[in-house]
Design an enzyme around this catalytic site. Structure first.
Site, PDB file in Angstrom:
ATOM      1  N   GLY A   9       0.909  -1.187   0.270  1.00  0.00           N
ATOM      2  CA  GLY A   9       0.370  -0.222   0.251  1.00  0.00           C
ATOM      3  C   GLY A   9       0.894   1.381  -0.233  1.00  0.00           C
ATOM      4  O   GLY A   9      -0.002   2.399   0.319  1.00  0.00           O
ATOM      5  N   SER A  10       2.405   1.261   0.159  1.00  0.00           N
ATOM      6  CA  SER A  10       2.732   2.367  -0.768  1.00  0.00           C
ATOM      7  C   SER A  10       2.520   3.642  -1.652  1.00  0.00           C
ATOM      8  O   SER A  10       2.501   4.472  -1.494  1.00  0.00           O
ATOM      9  CB  SER A  10       3.806   2.138  -0.870  1.00  0.00           C
ATOM     10  OG  SER A  10       3.915   1.690  -1.970  1.00  0.00           O
ATOM     11  N   ASN A  11       1.718   3.212  -2.679  1.00  0.00           N
ATOM     12  CA  ASN A  11       0.718   4.307  -2.859  1.00  0.00           C
ATOM     13  C   ASN A  11      -0.424   4.580  -2.419  1.00  0.00           C
ATOM     14  O   ASN A  11      -0.385   5.567  -3.044  1.00  0.00           O
ATOM     15  CB  ASN A  11       0.964   3.576  -4.841  1.00  0.00           C
ATOM     16  CG  ASN A  11       2.545   2.929  -5.943  1.00  0.00           C
ATOM     17  OD1 ASN A  11       2.208   4.692  -6.084  1.00  0.00           O
ATOM     18  ND2 ASN A  11       3.016   1.960  -5.628  1.00  0.00           N
ATOM     19  N   LEU A  13      -3.988  -7.372  -7.409  1.00  0.00           N
ATOM     20  CA  LEU A  13      -3.798  -7.986  -8.792  1.00  0.00           C
ATOM     21  C   LEU A  13      -4.487  -9.262  -9.205  1.00  0.00           C
ATOM     22  O   LEU A  13      -4.600  -9.853  -9.641  1.00  0.00           O
ATOM     23  CB  LEU A  13      -3.084  -8.616  -7.821  1.00  0.00           C
ATOM     24  CG  LEU A  13      -1.698  -8.082  -7.248  1.00  0.00           C
ATOM     25  CD1 LEU A  13      -0.482  -9.075  -6.777  1.00  0.00           C
ATOM     26  CD2 LEU A  13      -0.895  -7.249  -8.538  1.00  0.00           C
ATOM     27  N   ASN A  36      -5.423   2.286 -13.569  1.00  0.00           N
ATOM     28  CA  ASN A  36      -3.800   1.726 -12.806  1.00  0.00           C
ATOM     29  C   ASN A  36      -2.758   1.366 -13.091  1.00  0.00           C
ATOM     30  O   ASN A  36      -2.138   2.882 -13.801  1.00  0.00           O
ATOM     31  CB  ASN A  36      -4.358  -0.144 -13.659  1.00  0.00           C
ATOM     32  CG  ASN A  36      -3.800  -1.503 -13.378  1.00  0.00           C
ATOM     33  OD1 ASN A  36      -2.969  -1.112 -12.051  1.00  0.00           O
ATOM     34  ND2 ASN A  36      -2.722  -1.741 -13.712  1.00  0.00           N
ATOM     35  N   HIS A  50       0.972   0.621 -13.137  1.00  0.00           N
ATOM     36  CA  HIS A  50       1.951  -0.368 -13.319  1.00  0.00           C
ATOM     37  C   HIS A  50       2.842  -0.706 -13.832  1.00  0.00           C
ATOM     38  O   HIS A  50       3.785   0.073 -14.532  1.00  0.00           O
ATOM     39  CB  HIS A  50       1.693  -1.402 -14.935  1.00  0.00           C
ATOM     40  CG  HIS A  50       2.136  -2.735 -15.855  1.00  0.00           C
ATOM     41  ND1 HIS A  50       1.586  -3.727 -14.721  1.00  0.00           N
ATOM     42  CD2 HIS A  50       3.313  -2.780 -15.723  1.00  0.00           C
ATOM     43  CE1 HIS A  50       2.483  -4.521 -15.466  1.00  0.00           C
ATOM     44  NE2 HIS A  50       3.133  -4.571 -15.875  1.00  0.00           N
ATOM     45  N   ASP A  71      -4.224  -4.961 -18.141  1.00  0.00           N
ATOM     46  CA  ASP A  71      -2.597  -3.944 -18.479  1.00  0.00           C
ATOM     47  C   ASP A  71      -3.169  -3.652 -20.577  1.00  0.00           C
ATOM     48  O   ASP A  71      -2.491  -2.991 -20.144  1.00  0.00           O
ATOM     49  CB  ASP A  71      -1.628  -4.232 -17.904  1.00  0.00           C
ATOM     50  CG  ASP A  71      -1.389  -5.257 -16.796  1.00  0.00           C
ATOM     51  OD1 ASP A  71      -2.345  -4.487 -15.973  1.00  0.00           O
ATOM     52  OD2 ASP A  71      -0.452  -6.423 -16.837  1.00  0.00           O
ATOM     53  N   GLU A 130       6.746   6.242  -9.781  1.00  0.00           N
ATOM     54  CA  GLU A 130       5.213   5.738  -8.800  1.00  0.00           C
ATOM     55  C   GLU A 130       3.948   7.059  -7.961  1.00  0.00           C
ATOM     56  O   GLU A 130       3.606   7.426  -8.429  1.00  0.00           O
ATOM     57  CB  GLU A 130       5.061   4.077  -8.579  1.00  0.00           C
ATOM     58  CG  GLU A 130       5.209   2.716  -9.126  1.00  0.00           C
ATOM     59  CD  GLU A 130       4.919   1.800  -8.865  1.00  0.00           C
ATOM     60  OE1 GLU A 130       4.372   0.871  -9.524  1.00  0.00           O
ATOM     61  OE2 GLU A 130       4.832   1.595  -7.777  1.00  0.00           O
TER      62      GLU A 130
HETATM   63  C1  GAR Z   1       3.516  -1.280  -7.667  1.00  0.00           C
HETATM   64  O1  GAR Z   1       4.955  -1.431  -7.678  1.00  0.00           O
HETATM   65  C2  GAR Z   1       2.792  -1.053  -8.723  1.00  0.00           C
HETATM   66  O2  GAR Z   1       2.608  -1.151  -9.883  1.00  0.00           O
HETATM   67  C3  GAR Z   1       2.282  -2.616  -8.775  1.00  0.00           C
HETATM   68  O3  GAR Z   1       2.375  -3.432  -7.557  1.00  0.00           O
HETATM   69  C4  GAR Z   1       2.656  -2.451  -6.460  1.00  0.00           C
HETATM   70  C5  GAR Z   1       2.099  -2.210  -5.262  1.00  0.00           C
HETATM   71  O4  GAR Z   1       3.538  -1.825  -4.546  1.00  0.00           O
HETATM   72  N1  GAR Z   1       1.688  -3.235 -10.110  1.00  0.00           N
HETATM   73  C6  GAR Z   1       0.723  -4.604 -10.720  1.00  0.00           C
HETATM   74  O5  GAR Z   1       2.505  -5.007 -10.499  1.00  0.00           O
HETATM   75  C7  GAR Z   1      -0.013  -4.410 -11.207  1.00  0.00           C
HETATM   76  N2  GAR Z   1      -0.340  -5.647 -12.312  1.00  0.00           N
HETATM   77  P1  GAR Z   1       2.478  -0.624  -2.960  1.00  0.00           P
HETATM   78  O6  GAR Z   1       1.487  -1.674  -2.509  1.00  0.00           O
HETATM   79  O7  GAR Z   1       3.507  -0.862  -2.288  1.00  0.00           O
HETATM   80  O8  GAR Z   1       1.713   0.650  -3.437  1.00  0.00           O
END
Ligand code: GAR
Length: 187
Positions: free
Chosen positions: A12-14, A85, A102, A104, A145, A174
């Site tokens: 969940g950092s984003n 996912l 989304n 990626h 995607d 990101e």
């Molecule tokens: C992120 O890097 C995002 O781009 C990726 O999951 C990570 C989640 O990080 N998403 C995918 O790979 C989608 N196919 P987070 O939980 O630290 O936000």
């Protein structure tokens, strides 16, 4: 006030960056966080931030329209997949046209599709000898995607990069761009 719903499966950092970005905003707020994983870090973030959290039931998500109804009843303006996912079912895509995005961790259309997430992406990029990678923020359709691209930002790959160091470069992009794009779409 516009309302954001975040779907996430992981740390969940984003999600945290988006919450922080809109903390004092008069434009929008993160209204609800949904996760398919009961032990996902993002649910701890929701609890600390006092944001409503929902653990998604798989059967209901893929067969019914309970989650579509929930998002509509809550008045959600934008659905943000931040490390989510599962494929988004067609009924949800149809209910929020151009309102689901989304992120990626690669430059689509390369290195996308089912199973391409997290370190698998960075390992594949390095194994192919790519000289750059980056991020793609795109609209979500019924295929993994493949929706219209909103933004791509790239970073250079050096000979010393490992999946971990590349992951850090991509994550920095990101965190820098995702909240800004969410804001742009809500305006
Ligand atoms: C992120 O890097 C995002 O781009 C990726 O999951 C990570 C989640 O990080 N998403 C995918 O790979 C989608 N196919 P987070 O939980 O630290 O936000």
């Amino acid at each position: 006030m516009k309302k954001i719903a975040i779907f996430a499966s992981g740390t969940g950092s984003n999600a945290q960056k988006i919450i922080d970005h809109f903390r004092d905003s008069s434009l929008a707020t993160v209204h609800i966080i949904l996760s398919n994983k009961p032990d996902a870090g993002v649910l701890g973030i929701a609890a600390r931030e006092g944001i409503r959290a929902v653990v998604i039931d798989k059967e209901t998500f893929f067969r019914g329209d309970a989650y579509v109804k929930l998002l509509q009843e809550e008045g959600i303006d934008l659905v943000v997949l931040a490390g989510f996912l599962w494929k988004v079912p067609a009924n949800l895509v149809a209910a929020f046209p151009d309102r689901i995005i989304n992120i990626h961790p690669a430059l689509l259309p390369k290195y996308g599709g089912k199973g391409m997430y997290g370190h698998f992406v960075h390992e594949a990029v390095l194994a192919a000898g790519e000289k750059e990678s980056g991020i793609t923020i795109h609209f979500v359709n019924e295929r993994y995607d493949e929706g219209g691209i909103i933004l791509q930002e790239s970073c250079a790959i050096s000979a010393e990069d490992t999946p971990d160091t590349l992951a850090r470069k991509v994550q920095a992009l990101e965190h820098r761009w995702f909240p800004a794009i969410v804001e742009r779409l809500l305006k």
